[in-house]
Design an enzyme around this catalytic site. Structure first.
Site, PDB file in Angstrom:
ATOM      1  N   MET B   1       0.832  -1.202   0.000  1.00  0.00           N
ATOM      2  CA  MET B   1       0.000   0.000   0.000  1.00  0.00           C
ATOM      3  C   MET B   1       0.869   1.255   0.000  1.00  0.00           C
ATOM      4  O   MET B   1       0.984   1.907  -1.002  1.00  0.00           O
ATOM      5  CB  MET B   1      -0.906   0.007   1.225  1.00  0.00           C
ATOM      6  CG  MET B   1      -1.972  -1.060   1.150  1.00  0.00           C
ATOM      7  SD  MET B   1      -3.587  -0.489   1.672  1.00  0.00           S
ATOM      8  CE  MET B   1      -3.356  -0.241   3.413  1.00  0.00           C
ATOM      9  N   CYS B   2       1.486   1.594   1.113  1.00  0.00           N
ATOM     10  CA  CYS B   2       2.260   2.827   1.293  1.00  0.00           C
ATOM     11  C   CYS B   2       1.345   4.053   1.362  1.00  0.00           C
ATOM     12  O   CYS B   2       0.283   4.084   0.770  1.00  0.00           O
ATOM     13  CB  CYS B   2       3.288   3.091   0.200  1.00  0.00           C
ATOM     14  SG  CYS B   2       4.570   1.853   0.093  1.00  0.00           S
ATOM     15  N   GLY B   3       1.784   5.038   2.115  1.00  0.00           N
ATOM     16  CA  GLY B   3       1.080   6.310   2.172  1.00  0.00           C
ATOM     17  C   GLY B   3       2.069   7.421   1.892  1.00  0.00           C
ATOM     18  O   GLY B   3       3.205   7.380   2.364  1.00  0.00           O
ATOM     19  N   ARG B  32      -1.280   2.402   6.669  1.00  0.00           N
ATOM     20  CA  ARG B  32      -1.035   1.975   5.286  1.00  0.00           C
ATOM     21  C   ARG B  32       0.325   1.316   5.133  1.00  0.00           C
ATOM     22  O   ARG B  32       0.629   0.770   4.058  1.00  0.00           O
ATOM     23  CB  ARG B  32      -1.125   3.163   4.326  1.00  0.00           C
ATOM     24  CG  ARG B  32      -2.523   3.677   4.113  1.00  0.00           C
ATOM     25  CD  ARG B  32      -2.545   4.715   3.017  1.00  0.00           C
ATOM     26  NE  ARG B  32      -2.234   4.142   1.733  1.00  0.00           N
ATOM     27  CZ  ARG B  32      -3.136   3.721   0.848  1.00  0.00           C
ATOM     28  NH1 ARG B  32      -4.416   3.824   1.125  1.00  0.00           N
ATOM     29  NH2 ARG B  32      -2.769   3.213  -0.296  1.00  0.00           N
TER      30      ARG B  32
END
Lengths: 236, 302
Positions: B1-3, B32
């Site tokens: 995901m990563c934010g 995330r």
């Protein structure tokens, strides 16, 4: 009119509070301080009106059956995804996949919708007051998608029987999308939809039913036919 | 995901410290990706001096490594204001220093030494763990400045350590930083091409290629706008990316809009984030937020 304040509560507690109020007979519920949290007002199966004062995150009003979920701000990805029936109204803009896979009801976005609005919809109405992004109505099976503004690239790609209407420009059509002028029945349908979901003031800023173009499937991808080999090569 | 997040103050007199705002946005996206967190913050400048942030090798102790780095650096230009926090050595060095030679000299003092950022305004702090840990170790919330970006990582394809964390500095190009959510699918092909030209890669993280790519574009005299445009042609896969230079903050989204990224602009600020929850967590007030469309890019100047 009952209020559910989201501050300090988990999303599970918020949705439980909304549903408890509905069970007690409450018809109008205001959700305050939503903070763009995800999964607000999902799976409401009764005809209550839930107003979210502010913005909602992902999947707002999804899996609904008969409720009205109104968002005064904007909504994130998957607005009203897989709704069976009911209404979702967003006064701001919506993220990707607004009204994806709905089976009925109406999804109204006053602002713009991002990519993939109304993908794989199987009924109902997606009405976008502004512009829509890339690949709207992709593989649409039934229902209608109305875009008052401009449509993005690959519009209405590989559709079954969803019918789309665009008031503005179309950046590019998807595979097997065919443009027609709306007929009398289409114009009546468009005018009725705009009248039902938009105020007189807002309607003044939108095209009239007769100014829309109709986009539907050319049916070249419905059944495989060797003579249509070329379109298959392009589509895949 | 990563934010990912980005923030630019337009007032010149921000109500809150830059670090606190960027961290507030990042904290809301911690879920995330808890693997690592980092920020690239742009300060108010130190009279044309470069600020260097160097991750030290732990092998012989940070103090010993720091002395060696400072000694190596001081051969290029006068060094001042050095300090050590955890594994990071921060120091200022005269703006006339030749950057590529300086980096090579600093990084050769001991294996594992890496110049994490260098610029007249830019400071990158990143580490393994959540955004909360970042604050606990480095107190970034007190950082004053004009604009910044941040990243919280869910690792999907490469190692979890400081080097593989984001934001990435555009190594060798002062003040350029990127944070990326997505996956660059022609990474290996591009990497081979750059490696053949002698460009060093510090990680196996596909996002690093974006920093290297944009550093190459800007070094060749292209504008950031042109760099964003050519990214659509040269990079495959999904990218929602925030990018900052000493004077600009911008974002770019791939042609398929595969990853989220939204933004808000008011008279006071520009804020960009993966989810609106980040904006609402850090920035009170009544403002509109909009999801970026496929292929959309925007750039703001401070």
């Amino acid at each position: 009119m009952a209020e559910v304040n989201c501050e300090g509560r988990s999303i599970r507690e918020i949705n439980f509070a909304i549903k408890s109020l509905i069970r007690e007979g409450e018809k109008q519920i205001t959700v305050t301080q939503p903070g763009a949290r995800h999964n607000l007002g999902v799976a409401i199966l009764e005809p209550a009106h839930v107003t979210i004062q502010g913005s909602a995150g992902y999947y707002c009003g999804g899996l609904a059956d008969g409720s009205t979920v109104e968002v005064t701000g904007s909504a994130g990805w998957g607005l009203a995804e897989s709704m069976l029936n009911g209404t979702a109204i967003v006064h701001g803009s919506a993220g990707n996949g607004a009204g994806a896979a709905i089976r009925g009801g109406a999804v109204i976005v006053h602002g713009d919708a991002a990519a993939r609005a109304g993908v794989s919809m199987k009924g109902g109405l997606v009405l976008i007051g502004g512009n829509c992004g890339y690949m709207a109505a992709f593989m649409g099976q039934k229902g209608s998608l109305i875009v008052c503004g401009d449509a993005g690239d690959a519009f209405a790609d590989s559709m079954y029987a969803t019918v789309c209407y665009v008031g503005g420009k179309i950046a590019s059509l998807g595979t097997d999308a065919v443009v027609e002028d709306p007929n009398e029945a289409d114009i009546q349908f468009l005018d009725a939809a705009l009248e039902r979901y938009f105020s007189v003031e807002i309607r003044k800023t939108k095209p009239a039913g007769k100014d829309f173009r109709k986009i539907l499937a050319g049916r070249k991808l419905w059944n495989f036919d060797k003579r249509d080999r070329k379109i298959w090569l392009e589509a895949l | 995901m990563c934010g990912i997040v980005g923030y630019l103050d337009k007032t010149g007199k921000p109500a809150d410290a830059l670090g606190r705002t960027v961290l507030g946005m990042l904290n809301a996206l911690g879920c995330r990706g808890p693997d690592s967190a980092g920020v690239a913050l742009y300060g108010n400048g130190a009279d044309g001096q470069f600020v260097a942030r160097v991750a030290l090798s732990a092998k012989n102790g940070f103090d010993a490594s720091a002395s060696k780095v400072l000694e190596a650096a001081s051969k290029f230009a006068p060094v001042s204001d050095s300090s050590i926090t955890d594994c990071y050595l921060r120091f200022q060095i005269g703006g006339q220093a030749g950057i590529r030679c300086l980096i090579a000299a600093v990084e050769s003092v001991e294996p594992g030494t890496e110049v994490v950022s260098l610029g007249r305004y830019l400071e990158i702090v990143k580490q393994v763990g959540s955004p909360e840990n970042l604050e606990a170790t480095y107190h970034v919330s007190g950082f004053e400045g004009t604009h910044g970006i941040g990243h919280t990582r869910l690792s999907t394809e490469s190692r979890i350590d400081l080097s593989h964390s984001q934001p990435f500095w555009g190594h060798g190009y002062p003040d350029l930083a990127i944070a990326h959510n997505g996956h660059i699918t022609n990474y290996h092909q591009l990497r081979r091409r750059y490696a053949q030209r002698g460009i060093r890669f510090y990680t196996e993280n596909d996002s690093e290629i974006i920093a290297i790519y944009l550093a190459g574009q800007l070094s060749a005299g292209h504008t950031l706008e042109q760099g964003f445009d050519s990214m659509q042609r040269d990079l495959d896969g999904s990218f929602s990316c925030v990018v900052a230079t000493g004077s600009q903050l911008g974002f770019v989204k791939d042609q398929f809009a595969l990853k989220p990224l939204l933004y808000a602009e008011t008279a006071d600020f520009v804020a960009i984030a993966t989810e609106e929850i980040a904006l609402r967590n850090a920035l009170p007030g009544d403002y509109e937020v909009r999801e970026a469309q496929a292929k959309e890019s925007r750039i703001w100047r401070k």
